[in-house]
Design a protein around this motif. Structure first.
Motif, PDB file in Angstrom:
ATOM      1  N   ALA A  82      49.885  19.542  46.048  1.00  0.00           N
ATOM      2  CA  ALA A  82      49.475  19.881  47.414  1.00  0.00           C
ATOM      3  C   ALA A  82      47.990  19.635  47.634  1.00  0.00           C
ATOM      4  N   SER A  83      47.208  19.752  46.590  1.00  0.00           N
ATOM      5  CA  SER A  83      45.750  19.634  46.725  1.00  0.00           C
ATOM      6  C   SER A  83      45.262  18.181  46.738  1.00  0.00           C
ATOM      7  N   ARG A  84      46.127  17.239  46.455  1.00  0.00           N
ATOM      8  CA  ARG A  84      45.728  15.829  46.418  1.00  0.00           C
ATOM      9  C   ARG A  84      45.486  15.315  47.836  1.00  0.00           C
ATOM     10  N   SER A  85      44.507  14.437  47.978  1.00  0.00           N
ATOM     11  CA  SER A  85      44.242  13.858  49.295  1.00  0.00           C
ATOM     12  C   SER A  85      45.404  12.974  49.735  1.00  0.00           C
ATOM     13  N   THR A  86      46.058  12.330  48.784  1.00  0.00           N
ATOM     14  CA  THR A  86      47.297  11.602  49.070  1.00  0.00           C
ATOM     15  C   THR A  86      48.362  12.179  48.151  1.00  0.00           C
ATOM     16  N   PRO A  87      49.346  12.852  48.737  1.00  0.00           N
ATOM     17  CA  PRO A  87      50.386  13.475  47.912  1.00  0.00           C
ATOM     18  C   PRO A  87      51.111  12.439  47.051  1.00  0.00           C
ATOM     19  N   PRO A  88      51.361  12.770  45.789  1.00  0.00           N
ATOM     20  CA  PRO A  88      52.046  11.837  44.881  1.00  0.00           C
ATOM     21  C   PRO A  88      53.535  11.736  45.220  1.00  0.00           C
ATOM     22  N   LEU A  96      58.784  29.096  36.628  1.00  0.00           N
ATOM     23  CA  LEU A  96      58.344  29.087  38.025  1.00  0.00           C
ATOM     24  C   LEU A  96      56.824  29.153  38.144  1.00  0.00           C
ATOM     25  N   LEU A  97      56.175  29.901  37.270  1.00  0.00           N
ATOM     26  CA  LEU A  97      54.707  29.970  37.305  1.00  0.00           C
ATOM     27  C   LEU A  97      54.093  28.616  36.948  1.00  0.00           C
ATOM     28  N   ALA A  98      54.647  27.961  35.935  1.00  0.00           N
ATOM     29  CA  ALA A  98      54.142  26.627  35.562  1.00  0.00           C
ATOM     30  C   ALA A  98      54.407  25.630  36.690  1.00  0.00           C
ATOM     31  N   TYR A  99      55.600  25.693  37.266  1.00  0.00           N
ATOM     32  CA  TYR A  99      55.949  24.807  38.372  1.00  0.00           C
ATOM     33  C   TYR A  99      55.019  25.047  39.570  1.00  0.00           C
ATOM     34  N   ALA A 100      54.708  26.316  39.851  1.00  0.00           N
ATOM     35  CA  ALA A 100      53.823  26.644  40.979  1.00  0.00           C
ATOM     36  C   ALA A 100      52.459  25.981  40.805  1.00  0.00           C
ATOM     37  N   ALA A 101      51.955  25.981  39.580  1.00  0.00           N
ATOM     38  CA  ALA A 101      50.667  25.331  39.313  1.00  0.00           C
ATOM     39  C   ALA A 101      50.765  23.824  39.575  1.00  0.00           C
ATOM     40  N   MET A 102      51.884  23.215  39.155  1.00  0.00           N
ATOM     41  CA  MET A 102      52.076  21.784  39.374  1.00  0.00           C
ATOM     42  C   MET A 102      52.216  21.474  40.872  1.00  0.00           C
ATOM     43  N   ALA A 103      52.961  22.307  41.591  1.00  0.00           N
ATOM     44  CA  ALA A 103      53.134  22.094  43.039  1.00  0.00           C
ATOM     45  C   ALA A 103      51.792  22.250  43.759  1.00  0.00           C
ATOM     46  N   ALA A 104      50.989  23.214  43.336  1.00  0.00           N
ATOM     47  CA  ALA A 104      49.663  23.411  43.942  1.00  0.00           C
ATOM     48  C   ALA A 104      48.773  22.189  43.681  1.00  0.00           C
ATOM     49  N   PHE A 105      48.873  21.644  42.479  1.00  0.00           N
ATOM     50  CA  PHE A 105      48.109  20.430  42.164  1.00  0.00           C
ATOM     51  C   PHE A 105      48.519  19.294  43.110  1.00  0.00           C
ATOM     52  N   MET A 143      54.264  21.645  50.246  1.00  0.00           N
ATOM     53  CA  MET A 143      54.055  21.826  48.804  1.00  0.00           C
ATOM     54  C   MET A 143      53.303  23.121  48.516  1.00  0.00           C
ATOM     55  N   TRP A 144      52.353  23.498  49.388  1.00  0.00           N
ATOM     56  CA  TRP A 144      51.673  24.789  49.218  1.00  0.00           C
ATOM     57  C   TRP A 144      52.672  25.935  49.375  1.00  0.00           C
ATOM     58  N   ALA A 145      53.582  25.817  50.329  1.00  0.00           N
ATOM     59  CA  ALA A 145      54.601  26.854  50.516  1.00  0.00           C
ATOM     60  C   ALA A 145      55.502  26.944  49.283  1.00  0.00           C
ATOM     61  N   CYS A 189      57.150  29.990  44.569  1.00  0.00           N
ATOM     62  CA  CYS A 189      57.448  29.985  43.134  1.00  0.00           C
ATOM     63  C   CYS A 189      56.504  30.902  42.360  1.00  0.00           C
ATOM     64  N   ALA A 190      55.239  30.925  42.762  1.00  0.00           N
ATOM     65  CA  ALA A 190      54.289  31.822  42.099  1.00  0.00           C
ATOM     66  C   ALA A 190      54.682  33.279  42.315  1.00  0.00           C
TER      67      ALA A 190
END
Length: 140
Positions: free
Chosen positions: A67-73, A56-65, A17-19, A24-25
């Protein structure tokens, strides 16, 4: 570390997800910052490049969110997988349709996006399948 242990790592799905977020960013930033130049080089319309760049910029922010979760949604990542495959289909459809006078650089730009999202979708799907047997992942 073997390939199988990489896929089994609890960090595999967040890393993918970080990739996705990073690719996308980068693509979105290029399309927004250099819309006119890219339109000239690719033959794609500037409004299409700007609109997809902002998306893509908005999506990148969502993907980063995600990726940052302790348990991926899992549910959201499942939607991302479908969206990535959809983006690839849209890319190919755009090229096949012939609606725009896409240059060779434009074909390369669009195909690069299609290939990238298919690879990411496959990795995300693999991560979802591998994580299913492990910890029960819920929305965080």
């Amino acid at each position: 570390m073997s390939a199988m242990s990489i896929f089994a790592s609890p960090r595999f799905l967040p890393n993918v997800m970080w990739a996705d977020a990073a690719s996308c960013a980068a693509t979105g930033a290029l399309q927004v910052a250099f819309t006119g130049a890219l339109a000239g080089l690719t033959g794609l319309p500037a409004p299409l490049l700007m609109g997809t760049g902002v998306f893509l910029l908005a999506y990148a922010a969502m993907a980063a969110f995600m990726a940052s979760r302790s348990t991926p949604p899992r549910t959201l990542i499942g939607l991302v997988v479908a969206g990535n495959f959809g983006w690839a289909v849209a890319c190919i459809s755009l090229l096949v349709s012939g609606i725009f006078p896409v240059t060779a650089v434009g074909v390369a730009w669009v195909l690069a996006q299609a290939v990238c999202v298919v690879v990411l979708a496959e990795l995300q799907w693999t991560g979802l399948r591998r994580s299913r047997g492990g910890v029960n992942m819920v929305m965080a």
